[in-house]
Design an enzyme around this catalytic site. Structure first.
Site, PDB file in Angstrom:
ATOM      1  N   ARG A  10     -67.075  -8.455  42.203  1.00 49.90           N
ATOM      2  CA  ARG A  10     -66.465  -9.603  41.537  1.00 49.90           C
ATOM      3  C   ARG A  10     -64.984  -9.304  41.265  1.00 49.90           C
ATOM      4  NH1 ARG A  10     -69.572 -13.081  38.544  1.00 49.90           N
ATOM      5  NH2 ARG A  10     -67.585 -14.190  38.339  1.00 49.90           N
TER       6      ARG A  10
ATOM      7  N   ARG B  53     -64.630 -21.403  32.815  1.00 54.04           N
ATOM      8  CA  ARG B  53     -66.109 -21.411  32.863  1.00 54.04           C
ATOM      9  C   ARG B  53     -66.582 -22.524  31.935  1.00 54.04           C
ATOM     10  NH1 ARG B  53     -70.691 -16.782  32.604  1.00 54.04           N
ATOM     11  NH2 ARG B  53     -69.886 -16.612  34.716  1.00 54.04           N
TER      12      ARG B  53
ATOM     13  N   HIS C 149     -70.858 -21.706  41.535  1.00 52.34           N
ATOM     14  CA  HIS C 149     -70.326 -20.410  41.068  1.00 52.34           C
ATOM     15  C   HIS C 149     -69.644 -19.737  42.269  1.00 52.34           C
ATOM     16  CE1 HIS C 149     -69.669 -17.085  38.575  1.00 52.34           C
ATOM     17  NE2 HIS C 149     -70.897 -16.675  38.318  1.00 52.34           N
TER      18      HIS C 149
ATOM     19  N   CYS D 124     -77.268 -12.145  40.533  1.00 52.96           N
ATOM     20  CA  CYS D 124     -75.909 -12.268  39.983  1.00 52.96           C
ATOM     21  C   CYS D 124     -75.804 -11.687  38.580  1.00 52.96           C
ATOM     22  CB  CYS D 124     -75.464 -13.720  40.011  1.00 52.96           C
ATOM     23  SG  CYS D 124     -76.653 -14.847  39.272  1.00 52.96           S
TER      24      CYS D 124
ATOM     25  N   GLN E 111     -68.732 -15.874  42.461  1.00 53.13           N
ATOM     26  CA  GLN E 111     -69.922 -15.042  42.644  1.00 53.13           C
ATOM     27  C   GLN E 111     -70.336 -15.018  44.120  1.00 53.13           C
ATOM     28  OE1 GLN E 111     -71.939 -13.403  40.012  1.00 53.13           O
ATOM     29  NE2 GLN E 111     -72.526 -12.379  41.896  1.00 53.13           N
TER      30      GLN E 111
ATOM     31  N   ASP F 285     -82.092 -15.561  40.467  1.00 50.83           N
ATOM     32  CA  ASP F 285     -81.248 -15.749  39.280  1.00 50.83           C
ATOM     33  C   ASP F 285     -82.195 -15.996  38.113  1.00 50.83           C
ATOM     34  OD1 ASP F 285     -79.140 -16.193  37.571  1.00 50.83           O
ATOM     35  OD2 ASP F 285     -78.447 -18.044  38.521  1.00 50.83           O
TER      36      ASP F 285
HETATM   37  N1   CP Z   1     -72.785 -13.260  37.201  1.00 50.54           N
HETATM   38  C1   CP Z   1     -72.047 -13.685  36.174  1.00 50.54           C
HETATM   39  O1   CP Z   1     -71.329 -14.710  36.274  1.00 50.54           O
HETATM   40  O2   CP Z   1     -72.109 -12.891  35.058  1.00 50.54           O
HETATM   41  P1   CP Z   1     -71.557 -13.274  33.630  1.00 50.54           P
HETATM   42  O3   CP Z   1     -72.305 -14.504  33.153  1.00 50.54           O
HETATM   43  O4   CP Z   1     -71.805 -12.067  32.763  1.00 50.54           O
HETATM   44  O5   CP Z   1     -70.087 -13.575  33.739  1.00 50.54           O
END
Ligand code: CP
Length: 316
Positions: A301, A103, A130, A273, A133, A233
């Protein structure tokens, strides 16, 4: 080396297999016989430059449930933070690990790790995309629209309309554009002037030879008309906190609230998300309504990422 850095890194046949595997793993969670654990005796690094709840925990649990050992790596605690190059870091980590889940901020960092490393890389969110997701989101919709029949997952998505409201220039909007084209779903984006999707995502569709299925409007009611699902989002993503007050002002008309939900189809779902900022991009009323499926999304997820991990481990 196969990676999962963008939605289109898997073929249609592979996506079909990933969705079916996720459904099977979900149905038989923790019941997988040890002899068939695809990550047995493997260690996977989870390299995070940004904060996370869902992604971090679902990957840690997912790697463990597949028989592997997750190694949590906070980028701030590595020599990377003191100037060691990304290339050297990727080469060294590849000598210890069987795969890397990353990430990060700049998407190019993922590509650099994939270039210099010798293990599969999974995009756990970049400023651009992403994909984990999005796979989980379309899987969640497919479960419902196919009435739980995995053989109909992909066909149940075809021809649907989804609407994304708010920050239409963010990574989630980009990923929905790619996902929409992959799954043959119309994606109506509604955001303030100046938040049209970036040229990069149009170029990505061309490179992947996908027919665009998205459109952009500044009118939220136009976007949600006849939609099967509304998505939003946060308005202030990680890295753009300095723009907070201006963004809150510009995006206010795009809040998902009861009048907007009523403009969509009567059985339309609401997705996010997470984490959500109640009173900003969505109201408490919508979050409390039966159309809200955010926790199914969050749970999925885990299942979809296990299927992605298994797929990559089988193909590398
Ligand atoms: N949706 C998502 O990626 O959540 P986090 O940022 O908590 O990993």
């Amino acid at each position: 080396m196969r990676h999962f850095i963008k939605e289109t890194d898997f073929t249609h046949a592979e996506i079909k297999h990933v969705f079916a595997s996720a459904a099977a793993m979900k149905a038989a969670r923790s019941a997988t016989p040890p002899s068939t654990l695809p990550l047995a005796r493997q260690s996977w690094g989870l390299l995070f430059f940004k904060k996370s709840t869902r992604t971090r925990v679902s990957f840690q649990v997912g790697v463990s449930e597949l028989g592997g050992h997750p190694v949590m790596l906070n980028a701030e605690e590595l020599q990377l933070a003191r100037g060691e190059t990304v290339g050297d870091t990727a080469r060294v980590l590849s000598r210890y690990l069987h795969g890397l889940v990353v990430r990060c901020y700049e998407h190019s960092l993922l590509e650099e790790i994939a270039q210099f490393g010798t293990v599969p890389v999974i995009n756990a969110l970049s400023d651009y995309l992403h994909p984990c997701q999005i796979y989980a989101d379309f899987f969640t919709l497919a479960e419902r629209w196919s009435n739980g029949d995995p053989t109909r997952f992909l066909e149940s998505l075809k021809g649907r309309k989804i609407a994304f409201l708010g920050d239409t220039a963010c990574n989630m909007a980009n990923s929905l554009i790619l996902g929409g084209a992959l799954f043959d779903v119309e994606v109506a984006l509604a955001g303030p002037p100046g938040y049209e999707p970036h040229k990069a995502i149009r170029a990505q569709l061309l490179r992947d030879r996908l027919t665009p299925t998205w459109n952009f409007t500044t009118d939220p009611f136009e976007a949600v008309r006849d939609a099967d699902m509304l998505y939003t989002d946060v308005w202030v993503s990680m890295g753009v906190e300095a723009e907070k007050s201006e963004r809150l002002r510009q995006m206010r008309p795009y809040q998902v609230n009861a009048p907007l939900m009523r403009t969509a189809k009567p059985d339309a779902y609401f997705m996010h998300c997470l984490p959500a900022h109640v009173g900003e991009e969505v109201t408490q009323e919508v979050l409390d309504s039966p159309s809200c499926i955010i926790f199914d999304q969050a749970e999925n997820r885990l299942h979809i990422q296990k299927a992605i991990l298994a797929q990559l481990s089988a193909r590398n």
